[in-house]
Design an enzyme around this catalytic site. Structure first.
Site, PDB file in Angstrom:
ATOM      1  N   LYS A  45      -9.498  -3.264  -1.854  1.00 30.09           N
ATOM      2  CA  LYS A  45      -8.930  -4.469  -2.464  1.00 30.09           C
ATOM      3  C   LYS A  45      -9.086  -4.465  -3.993  1.00 30.09           C
ATOM      4  O   LYS A  45     -10.096  -4.008  -4.515  1.00 30.09           O
ATOM      5  CB  LYS A  45      -9.651  -5.681  -1.843  1.00 30.09           C
ATOM      6  CG  LYS A  45      -9.297  -7.033  -2.402  1.00 30.09           C
ATOM      7  CD  LYS A  45      -7.949  -7.510  -1.954  1.00 30.09           C
ATOM      8  CE  LYS A  45      -7.530  -8.773  -2.723  1.00 30.09           C
ATOM      9  NZ  LYS A  45      -6.052  -8.875  -2.819  1.00 30.09           N
ATOM     10  N   CYS A 130       1.287  -5.974  -9.678  1.00 28.41           N
ATOM     11  CA  CYS A 130       1.115  -7.142  -8.809  1.00 28.41           C
ATOM     12  C   CYS A 130       2.084  -8.243  -9.222  1.00 28.41           C
ATOM     13  O   CYS A 130       2.039  -8.700 -10.361  1.00 28.41           O
ATOM     14  CB  CYS A 130      -0.318  -7.679  -8.845  1.00 28.41           C
ATOM     15  SG  CYS A 130      -0.477  -9.144  -7.807  1.00 28.41           S
ATOM     16  N   GLY A 243       5.254   1.817   1.463  1.00 25.51           N
ATOM     17  CA  GLY A 243       6.297   0.801   1.564  1.00 25.51           C
ATOM     18  C   GLY A 243       6.863   0.795   2.974  1.00 25.51           C
ATOM     19  O   GLY A 243       7.757   1.562   3.291  1.00 25.51           O
ATOM     20  N   GLY A 265       0.121   0.213   4.794  1.00 20.86           N
ATOM     21  CA  GLY A 265      -0.212  -1.118   4.279  1.00 20.86           C
ATOM     22  C   GLY A 265      -0.113  -2.196   5.326  1.00 20.86           C
ATOM     23  O   GLY A 265      -0.982  -2.341   6.195  1.00 20.86           O
TER      24      GLY A 265
END
Lengths: 304, 258
Positions: A45, A130, A243, A265
């Protein structure tokens, strides 16, 4: 037994399957489900200079084959990471890579400098992409000159493998890829989430507290794949692709497009064991096609 | 106490329709259950539904260790739950469980359980658990209308049940906080457990505060993972933004910013 190992910028990975930052916590949340030692690496994270509470609830909206999030880099800051989290994860039997975020060049540099001191962290992933923070974040990832600058400033203080994670929210992904390569990046990871939004028609309100958020999941896979392919042709540093990867087939597509490794992810949310299944799936594919080394897949797309 | 989480295919034993909007789902695990506590939840994978991408969280309605089955109470709300309603005996359902924290055992026998709508789901398991600890709670259940009043006999095995409906077609009339037991000057309870819509839990919390009664609520937020990594289901607490799926879903009202 096929050889699944890959060397990326001098760093050896036991296989090309890693997990994406923001979808895998600090790794220990998955210990009930899988053996972390079976993964190539874990991207933990995002870590920022100071504590961040993140955005208000609601932070999530489900979409067709995907989801929007607007977490906003919630984390307790680099001090807390070094003191409380690092000791608990440093001996995991896989590469632990820290996603570094910030609002200013100084903040990126400060965090990178601190992480540089941690012996068992062999690389950082600079998050200039982000979409869910007001200052910095994606701004650094959409203007090539800023991308070069932040990468170059971090490069001055960071001595190990420097990865930079790109945003897909740009007109030309190759311009950004060249910009971070010029700044001294060793590796490019792409893509971060695509900016999107969702609306609740009953209340005539946005679903997310921040109105817009980052789209992830299979919905964005074709875009991600195209960008990996374009960047693979444009720059000569290794790519880690992500992705919408849900299975081994998706992962192999990214490698054929030019990725040296991949990140899993959003799929981790749906099946916390999926990353290990992808490792097994790649191995089975290699056996079926009599491919000895997984590196033979990198950029091996036939277009003639 | 650390409880091991599982990802597992469970066998659908029975689907029982309660009324138009609700049904029960009985599921059997392939191996012996781990310890499951009242208040914990499961994440269900809805397969074969095109528009359902993420898992759906459900409170555990009850657990039968002898038969190795658990029961979910499901309200049909959208595509995912509509799909679950069509499951048949013999189908399989993939679950991640058990997730989240649990209700705490009270230091008193004067316990009240308050549930509204689908929020009644974790209270049956809690009542069962309290019984095993020699506590027979008072249980107040709120429903929209008579047609939706269900499982009263089951609840009655574990406690003294009171019913209230929005339209007064069964039991008293009104919302749970309108029930006559709350109109008294003094309440005889020392602990309240509550689960239901946010507005209801806030109203019950207000009563609990007024009477200085300890109160725990079980929150429901939209979540992606359910095991602490997506950071989507947060709620503001005295320690900042905390995850409903990990630090919750059960919170003491004193920790919330209500």
């Amino acid at each position: 037994m096929p050889d699944l190992s890959v060397n990326i910028a001098g760093l050896n990975f036991r296989n090309p399957v890693t997990t994406a930052s923001g979808t895998f916590g600090y790794g220990d949340e998955f210990r009930d489900f899988i053996d972390l030692g079976r993964l190539g690496g874990i991207f933990v994270k995002a870590v920022t200079g100071k504590n961040r509470d993140g955005n208000a609830y609601p932070r999530m909206a489900e979409t067709s084959t995907g989801m929007l999030n607007s977490v906003g880099l919630q984390n307790k800051g680099v001090d807390h990471f070094c003191r409380e989290i690092y000791p608990r994860i440093k001996d995991f039997n896989t590469h632990i890579i820290v996603n570094v975020s910030g609002s200013t060049v100084e903040e990126y540099v400060e965090v990178a400098e601190r992480i540089n001191e941690l012996e068992n962290i062999p690389a950082i992933e600079l998050n200039i992409s982000c979409p869910n923070v007001k200052l910095g974040g994606m701004a650094f990832g959409t203007i090539p000159a800023m991308a070069t600058e932040v990468t170059a400033e971090v490069r001055k203080v960071y001595k190990k493998v420097l990865m930079v994670k790109l945003s897909p929210n740009v007109t030309s992904i190759t311009d950004l890829a060249k910009a971070v390569a010029d700044g001294g990046a060793d590796v490019i990871t792409l893509i971060n989430t695509l900016l999107g939004m969702a609306i609740d028609i009953e209340r005539r309100r946005p679903v997310l507290s921040t109105i817009t958020g980052g789209l992830s999941g299979p919905a964005i896979k074709p875009v991600a794949l195209r960008m990996v392919w374009q960047v693979h042709k444009a720059v000569h540093i290794p790519i880690i692709g992500l992705g919408g990867i849900m299975n081994a087939t998706d992962a192999i597509e990214f490698m054929l497009a030019g990725a040296s490794a991949i990140q899993v992810g959003t799929a981790n949310f749906i099946d916390p064991t999926v990353s290990v299944k992808i490792v097994d799936g790649i191995e089975a594919y290699m056996e079926r096609h009599k491919i000895k080394a997984v590196t033979d897949l990198i950029g091996a797309l036939r277009t003639e | 106490m650390e409880l091991k989480k599982h990802v597992q295919d469970l066998l659908v034993i029975e689907v029982t329709r309660l009324n138009k909007r609700h049904f029960l789902l009985d599921l059997r695990a392939p191996e012996k259950f781990p310890l499951i506590l009242p208040g914990q939840f499961v994440q269900v994978l809805v397969q074969g539904s095109a528009s359902t991408f993420l898992r759906r969280p459900f409170s555990i309605h009850s657990v039968d260790y002898s038969r190795n089955t658990l029961r979910l109470l499901v309200q049909i709300k959208g595509e995912g739950t509509r799909h679950l309603a069509e499951l048949k005996t013999g189908d399989h359902l993939n679950l991640i469980y058990p997730l989240g924290n649990s209700f705490s055992l009270p230091f008193t026998k004067d316990v009240l359980l308050v549930g509204g709508g689908c929020g009644v789901a974790p209270l049956l398991f809690l009542a069962q658990f309290l019984n095993q600890n020699n506590i027979r709670p008072t249980i107040l259940l709120g429903f929209r209308t008579k047609e939706e009043v269900s499982e009263i006999e089951t609840y009655s095995r574990f406690g003294n049940v009171h019913v209230i409906t929005d339209d007064g077609t069964e039991g008293e009339k009104g919302l749970v906080i309108d029930h006559s037991m709350f109109q008294r000057e003094r309440l005889d309870f020392k602990k309240i457990y509550c689960c239901g819509p946010d507005a209801m839990m806030k109203a019950v919390a207000k009563i609990a505060r007024m009477h200085r009664i300890e109160c725990e609520v079980s929150l429901e937020n939209t979540m992606a993972c359910g095991f602490g990594v997506c950071l989507c289901c947060i709620t503001p607490t005295d320690k900042g933004n905390e995850r409903v799926c990990m630090e919750g879903p059960v919170f003491n009202i004193n920790r919330l910013t209500w």
